[in-house]
Design an enzyme around this catalytic site. Structure first.
Site, PDB file in Angstrom:
ATOM      1  N   CYS A   1       0.820  -1.230   0.000  1.00  0.00           N
ATOM      2  CA  CYS A   1       0.000   0.000   0.000  1.00  0.00           C
ATOM      3  C   CYS A   1       0.846   1.270   0.000  1.00  0.00           C
ATOM      4  CB  CYS A   1      -0.931   0.001   1.196  1.00  0.00           C
ATOM      5  SG  CYS A   1      -1.992  -1.426   1.227  1.00  0.00           S
TER       6      CYS A   1
ATOM      7  N   HIS B   1      -3.130   6.890   2.608  1.00  0.00           N
ATOM      8  CA  HIS B   1      -3.598   5.585   2.134  1.00  0.00           C
ATOM      9  C   HIS B   1      -4.899   5.283   2.875  1.00  0.00           C
ATOM     10  CE1 HIS B   1      -4.127   1.470   1.349  1.00  0.00           C
ATOM     11  NE2 HIS B   1      -3.662   1.038   2.511  1.00  0.00           N
TER      12      HIS B   1
ATOM     13  N   ASN C   1     -10.293  -0.197   0.702  1.00  0.00           N
ATOM     14  CA  ASN C   1      -8.823  -0.153   0.625  1.00  0.00           C
ATOM     15  C   ASN C   1      -8.391  -0.696  -0.740  1.00  0.00           C
ATOM     16  OD1 ASN C   1      -6.081  -0.653   0.793  1.00  0.00           O
ATOM     17  ND2 ASN C   1      -6.147  -1.489   2.867  1.00  0.00           N
TER      18      ASN C   1
HETATM   19  N1  ACO Z   1     -17.751  -8.456  10.800  1.00  0.00           N
HETATM   20  C1  ACO Z   1     -18.172  -8.653  12.061  1.00  0.00           C
HETATM   21  N2  ACO Z   1     -17.328  -8.955  13.055  1.00  0.00           N
HETATM   22  C2  ACO Z   1     -16.027  -9.071  12.759  1.00  0.00           C
HETATM   23  C3  ACO Z   1     -15.529  -8.895  11.466  1.00  0.00           C
HETATM   24  C4  ACO Z   1     -16.444  -8.567  10.457  1.00  0.00           C
HETATM   25  N3  ACO Z   1     -16.090  -8.361   9.171  1.00  0.00           N
HETATM   26  N4  ACO Z   1     -14.187  -9.062  11.467  1.00  0.00           N
HETATM   27  C5  ACO Z   1     -13.850  -9.341  12.727  1.00  0.00           C
HETATM   28  N5  ACO Z   1     -14.959  -9.363  13.516  1.00  0.00           N
HETATM   29  C6  ACO Z   1     -15.054  -9.626  14.932  1.00  0.00           C
HETATM   30  C7  ACO Z   1     -13.897 -10.461  15.441  1.00  0.00           C
HETATM   31  O1  ACO Z   1     -14.121 -11.843  15.287  1.00  0.00           O
HETATM   32  C8  ACO Z   1     -13.839 -10.047  16.887  1.00  0.00           C
HETATM   33  O2  ACO Z   1     -14.818 -10.765  17.581  1.00  0.00           O
HETATM   34  P1  ACO Z   1     -14.537 -11.306  19.069  1.00  0.00           P
HETATM   35  O3  ACO Z   1     -14.294 -10.074  19.896  1.00  0.00           O
HETATM   36  O4  ACO Z   1     -15.801 -12.047  19.414  1.00  0.00           O
HETATM   37  O5  ACO Z   1     -13.330 -12.176  18.951  1.00  0.00           O
HETATM   38  C9  ACO Z   1     -14.257  -8.584  16.876  1.00  0.00           C
HETATM   39  O6  ACO Z   1     -14.950  -8.398  15.646  1.00  0.00           O
HETATM   40  C10 ACO Z   1     -13.082  -7.638  16.956  1.00  0.00           C
HETATM   41  O7  ACO Z   1     -12.077  -8.080  16.026  1.00  0.00           O
HETATM   42  P2  ACO Z   1     -10.756  -7.263  15.761  1.00  0.00           P
HETATM   43  O8  ACO Z   1      -9.899  -7.998  14.785  1.00  0.00           O
HETATM   44  O9  ACO Z   1     -10.154  -6.882  17.097  1.00  0.00           O
HETATM   45  O10 ACO Z   1     -11.363  -5.957  15.097  1.00  0.00           O
HETATM   46  P3  ACO Z   1     -10.669  -4.588  14.885  1.00  0.00           P
HETATM   47  O11 ACO Z   1     -11.410  -3.552  15.585  1.00  0.00           O
HETATM   48  O12 ACO Z   1      -9.187  -4.667  15.091  1.00  0.00           O
HETATM   49  O13 ACO Z   1     -10.915  -4.357  13.327  1.00  0.00           O
HETATM   50  C11 ACO Z   1      -9.712  -4.495  11.261  1.00  0.00           C
HETATM   51  C12 ACO Z   1     -10.378  -5.279  12.386  1.00  0.00           C
HETATM   52  C13 ACO Z   1     -10.778  -3.669  10.597  1.00  0.00           C
HETATM   53  C14 ACO Z   1      -9.143  -5.510  10.265  1.00  0.00           C
HETATM   54  C15 ACO Z   1      -8.629  -3.588  11.857  1.00  0.00           C
HETATM   55  O14 ACO Z   1      -7.784  -4.333  12.687  1.00  0.00           O
HETATM   56  C16 ACO Z   1      -7.800  -2.933  10.787  1.00  0.00           C
HETATM   57  O15 ACO Z   1      -8.281  -2.129  10.032  1.00  0.00           O
HETATM   58  N6  ACO Z   1      -6.492  -3.239  10.765  1.00  0.00           N
HETATM   59  C17 ACO Z   1      -5.604  -2.643   9.794  1.00  0.00           C
HETATM   60  C18 ACO Z   1      -5.742  -3.404   8.519  1.00  0.00           C
HETATM   61  C19 ACO Z   1      -5.099  -2.699   7.386  1.00  0.00           C
HETATM   62  O16 ACO Z   1      -5.060  -1.501   7.338  1.00  0.00           O
HETATM   63  N7  ACO Z   1      -4.631  -3.504   6.436  1.00  0.00           N
HETATM   64  C20 ACO Z   1      -4.153  -3.026   5.224  1.00  0.00           C
HETATM   65  C21 ACO Z   1      -2.835  -2.344   5.295  1.00  0.00           C
HETATM   66  S1  ACO Z   1      -2.433  -1.813   3.765  1.00  0.00           S
HETATM   67  C22 ACO Z   1      -1.670  -3.027   2.765  1.00  0.00           C
HETATM   68  O17 ACO Z   1      -0.466  -3.058   2.671  1.00  0.00           O
HETATM   69  C23 ACO Z   1      -2.529  -4.020   2.006  1.00  0.00           C
END
Ligand code: ACO
Length: 404
Positions: free
Chosen positions: A114, A258, A288
């Protein structure tokens, strides 16, 4: 004399098909409220089956050349930032070069996930500053939908497809790209990755059977760790790039980050003690789009007149690698009045470029046939045969490894 790299053209392309959160919730255990609240994403665009990373890059590039009002033959270098190339080689950049008929251009792909667009912008500005070329086409393009596990709700909700392009041109007038900072930390490579080769002992590519399992290449991500990394580096790298440009945060009119997660941006704004309004966001509409996200957001910001002549803008990226980086750019161009005739004429040239490309392929085949060499098709058939034999060997090897 050092030259300044000015952005003189920009263009973007989004596939027609829109996939909403509600639609996604029908196929995977998620819901619109969760996705909006945790990421800021409402929908994403998905490439049609006849679209590739290269074809959508071409569309964005053609639009950027229209704005720049230059012809493909004036481009000296094409850099494509992508994590979803159709082939490892030929590069996506070479395919775009062919589609455009950019006959004087060097072309290569750049892999920095990214952060790819910021890396490519910096490479382009350096190539212009040292006068090795004068006009560079920089493209960020992705078909992320092809590398997602659509059953994995932690990743499939995040990404979308699209392409954005800019044209940079050298000038002795100060301005344009004023500073860049590029950083990496390979120790975090396992936090976010897209495998191509699964096993160093038995290298196999997409679609192969390994130990009886059908392996596919899909994104693997530790979302929480990536989130933590991003919130740690974004504010610092923006501040460092601004200082390097000899400016202060007060001089910055707009930051185009980004588009990974709106909460990452809120955290960066808090750290920098500035309003989130100074960050441009279009994540709600496009999700994204990895290396394409910054140039896509740039085009939207220009269209919405959020960037005005003589504004100072920061581009900031972060992602797999781990990589991160920022560039400060003086936005010193006024979009030219679009001459419809010029744009139509360029489109005709692209059709001619494709015809020329086909003719060259035919000429190569004919001269090879006349010289008695096997045709490329015959060579491929032969390679396929060899591949089947090698795959058979691999299967035996896999089985004996399993037995051991
Ligand atoms: N829908 C509903 N619930 C979900 C989903 C979903 N799509 N995904 C996860 N959950 C649940 C999980 O199972 C968890 O449940 P639990 O508490 O019962 O275990 C709860 O939601 C919280 O999960 P987390 O993983 O802690 O959620 P978080 O708030 O961290 O959000 C996310 C997840 C959106 C992926 C976040 O961590 C994020 O944006 N991280 C950065 C990712 C990113 O930017 N990646 C790309 C970088 S760029 C590149 O180089 C490609």
């Amino acid at each position: 004399m050092l030259k300044y790299a000015h952005i003189i053209g920009w263009g973007s392309y989004l596939p027609d098909r829109i996939l909403t959160n509600q639609e996604l919730a029908k196929t995977v255990d998620t819901n619109d409220e969760w996705i909006r609240a945790r990421t800021g994403i409402h929908q994403r665009h998905i490439a049609a089956s006849n679209e590739t990373t290269a074809t959508i890059a071409f569309e964005a590039a053609a639009r950027a050349l229209d704005v720049a009002q230059i012809n493909p033959s004036e481009i000296g270098l094409i850099i494509v930032a992508t994590s979803t190339p159709e082939y490892v080689f030929p590069s996506t950049a070479c395919r775009v070069q062919d589609y455009l008929g950019a006959r004087r251009a060097g072309a290569f792909d750049l892999s920095a996930a990214c952060t790819g667009f910021v890396y490519a912008l910096s490479m382009a500005a350096n190539a212009i500053a040292t006068e090795s070329v004068n006009s560079v086409l920089v493209i960020g393009t992705e078909t992320m939908s092809r590398v997602l596990d659509w059953q994995d709700r932690s990743t499939c909700i995040l990404f979308g497809d699209g392409a954005g392009a800019i044209v940079l041109r050298g000038s002795s007038v100060p301005g344009g790209v004023m500073s860049s900072i590029l950083r990496s930390d390979g120790s975090g490579g396992d936090l976010l990755r897209l495998p191509t080769v699964y096993n160093t002992a038995i290298p196999v590519l997409k679609g192969s059977y390994v130990n009886g399992h059908h392996e596919s290449n899909t994104i693997e991500m530790d979302g929480r760790q990536v989130f933590r990394f991003a919130t740690k580096v974004v504010a610092n790298v923006i501040a460092d790039a601004v200082t390097k440009a000899g400016l202060t945060m007060d001089d910055i009119d707009l930051i185009i980050p980004h588009q990974a997660n709106s909460r990452i941006i809120e955290s960066a704004a808090k750290k920098l003690k500035i309003s989130t309004d100074r960050f441009y966001m279009n994540i709600a509409q496009v999700g994204n789009t990895s290396a394409a996200s910054i140039p896509l957001a740039l085009c939207d910001a220009v269209a919405e007149r959020q960037l005005k002549p003589d504004n100072n803008v920061v581009f900031v990226g972060f992602g797999g690698g781990l990589t991160w980086g920022a560039s400060v750019v003086k936005w010193d161009v006024t979009p030219p009045d679009m001459e419809e005739r010029g744009s139509e004429w360029r489109r005709t040239r692209y059709v001619a470029a494709r015809a020329r490309s086909k003719l060259r392929q035919w000429q190569r085949k004919t001269s090879a046939r006349l010289a008695g060499s096997p045709t490329p098709e015959a060579r491929l058939k032969d390679a396929d045969k060899q591949g089947t034999i090698a795959a058979g060997d691999n299967k035996e090897r896999n089985q004996s490894i399993k037995k051991d």
